[in-house]
Design an enzyme around this catalytic site. Structure first.
Site, mmCIF file in Angstrom:
data_model
loop_
_atom_site.group_PDB
_atom_site.id
_atom_site.type_symbol
_atom_site.label_atom_id
_atom_site.label_comp_id
_atom_site.label_asym_id
_atom_site.label_seq_id
_atom_site.Cartn_x
_atom_site.Cartn_y
_atom_site.Cartn_z
ATOM 1 N N TYR A 106 -6.466 -0.582 5.439
ATOM 2 C CA TYR A 106 -5.539 -1.475 4.724
ATOM 3 C C TYR A 106 -5.615 -1.172 3.233
ATOM 4 O O TYR A 106 -6.699 -0.997 2.672
ATOM 5 C CB TYR A 106 -5.929 -2.945 4.968
ATOM 6 C CG TYR A 106 -5.093 -3.906 4.167
ATOM 7 C CD1 TYR A 106 -3.956 -4.500 4.716
ATOM 8 C CD2 TYR A 106 -5.408 -4.193 2.835
ATOM 9 C CE1 TYR A 106 -3.164 -5.362 3.971
ATOM 10 C CE2 TYR A 106 -4.623 -5.050 2.078
ATOM 11 C CZ TYR A 106 -3.501 -5.637 2.650
ATOM 12 O OH TYR A 106 -2.714 -6.468 1.904
ATOM 13 N N GLU A 197 2.323 -2.964 -0.112
ATOM 14 C CA GLU A 197 1.252 -3.096 0.880
ATOM 15 C C GLU A 197 1.404 -2.058 1.982
ATOM 16 O O GLU A 197 2.506 -1.825 2.491
ATOM 17 C CB GLU A 197 1.292 -4.499 1.492
ATOM 18 C CG GLU A 197 0.222 -4.731 2.550
ATOM 19 C CD GLU A 197 0.365 -6.106 3.209
ATOM 20 O OE1 GLU A 197 1.344 -6.349 3.936
ATOM 21 O OE2 GLU A 197 -0.525 -6.948 2.984
#
Ligand code: GDP
Ligand code: MN
Length: 393
Positions: A106, A197
């Site tokens: 992530y 993101e």
């Protein structure tokens, strides 16, 4: 403004963030079949078919499917197009050559209001809900505050390296992940994004890192600096409120809320105070619109039309403090607007104060229009607006 995944990947690619090879967008099963034929015909061994909606968790909802044949791509497109994902209907799918995944991480950069800076978040545990990881295993989520003085020329590579090392990304991919983070940060800054993101950031079996997913939010208040941002708007993908989009096109400040009293005021401070008195009187605003300085019949009509076209609006509270715009001009604006709009069922409660307010109120009373209730104070007007909404509901 939020971008959908394929747009986010295009934006990433412009700034050197590695993404999978480009694919194609499809709005129909036949378009998806052609796209799959082209991708598989080009030598890819698999294609991924992905729902393009502005909401996460598509994978879990059945909105992401990896397939190895044109027939399976057809079945995937049939299943995904029209699917409802958390209230968003899928009208568009994106097909790209499927990537081979060794690991999922992530990585994100986001605007941090509280600390007035930017925040880089990285985790070795990706492809899952990062909030959940943060709750259950906070040590696995690395957060690095970046203050403006640190990133004058972009994110320094040593900070990027520090982040991916702290997140314990494997040694084989640390250097390329740090390069990717520097590029991601550059994209974030150059595009005036509030969020970029990547979940998951993947490691391929041959140790490359790629953004397999992309979530990008652009700051609409910076849109004037980016003529090209308007091009990201696409038909058929909801997310933005349609009235908010229309207001923006007309240069108006309009925000959708979830009550039933439409609120129209001039100046952000007065509009906020108006929301408060509506709430104090037991009501809830359906929306609010700041008409700004002018209150001509035309601008008032445009504003009222917008507020009234929200089907949730059962009454409208017009709260204007006359400064440079005088009370009688506002009153004429409201009356002219009503004439332009023709019939509408809602009551308009109008409170005028400030320069020449008495004159304005007198004009409204003389007009004795059945849709208008003039009121001298904000408290009384709010109570009337809430009552009118209640009796109309
Ligand atoms: P989200 O569920 O909305 O976040 O959609 P993602 O784009 O993140 O996809 C969800 C999951 O589908 C990923 O975490 C991957 O595990 C899987 N996935 C997506 N694209 C591919 C791909 O190209 N190849 C493979 N093997 N899996 C993929
Ligand atoms: Mn994802």
């Amino acid at each position: 403004m939020d971008l959908v995944e394929f747009q986010g990947k295009q934006l990433f690619a412009r700034h050197g963030v590695p993404v999978p090879p480009p694919g194609a967008v499809a709005r129909t099963v036949e378009e998806a079949v052609s796209a799959a034929e082209a991708i598989l015909g080009d030598g890819a061994s698999a294609v991924v078919v992905k729902a393009q909606v502005k909401v996460g968790g598509r994978g879990k909802a059945g909105g992401v499917k990896v397939v190895r044949s044109v027939e399976d791509a057809r079945a995937a497109a049939e299943a995904i197009l029209g699917l409802d994902i958390k209230g968003h209907t899928v009208n568009v799918v994106y097909l790209e050559p499927a990537s081979d995944i060794a690991e999922e991480y992530y990585l994100s950069v986001l605007h941090d209001r509280v600390n007035k800076g930017d925040l880089v978040i990285c985790s070795r545990q990706g492809g899952v809900d990062i909030e959940e990881v943060n709750r259950t295993d906070p040590g696995a989520v690395v957060k690095r505050q970046v203050v403006p003085s640190e990133r004058a020329g972009g994110l320094p590579r040593d900070i990027a390296m520090e982040v991916v090392t702290a997140a314990d990304l494997p040694a084989e991919v640390r250097a390329s992940a740090a390069d990717l983070l520097v590029a991601l940060f550059a994209a974030y800054l150059a595009e005036d994004a509030t969020l970029t993101e990547i979940n998951p950031l993947i490691r391929t079996p041959d140790d490359r890192v790629l953004a397999l997913d992309a979530k990008v939010s652009l700051d609409v208040n910076a849109a004037f600096r980016h003529g090209d941002h308007a091009e990201w708007r696409i038909e058929g993908i909801d997310g933005d409120d349609p009235l908010e989009a229309r207001a923006r096109e007309q240069g108006m400040q309009y925000v959708k809320l979830d009550g039933d009293v439409g609120v129209l005021g001039n100046g952000a401070g007065l509009v906020m105070a108006t929301l408060d008195v509506v709430a104090q009187n037991g009501g809830r605003a359906a929306n609010f619109l700041d008409v700004g300085g002018g209150a001509s019949a035309d601008s008032m009509a445009a504003s009222l039309r917008l507020v009234l076209s929200d089907p949730a609006v059962k009454s409208v509270f017009i709260n204007i403090f006359g400064g440079i715009t005088r009370g009688e001009e506002v009153a004429r604006g409201v009356l002219g607007a009503i004439e332009q709009l023709g019939h509408f069922p809602q009551q308009l409660i109008v409170r005028l104060d400030g320069t020449n307010a008495e004159e304005g109120r007198r004009l409204l009373e003389e007009a004795a229009h059945p849709s208008i209730i003039p009121s001298p104070t904000m408290q009384e007007a709010a109570a009337l607006a809430v009552a009118a909404a209640r009796s109309a509901a």
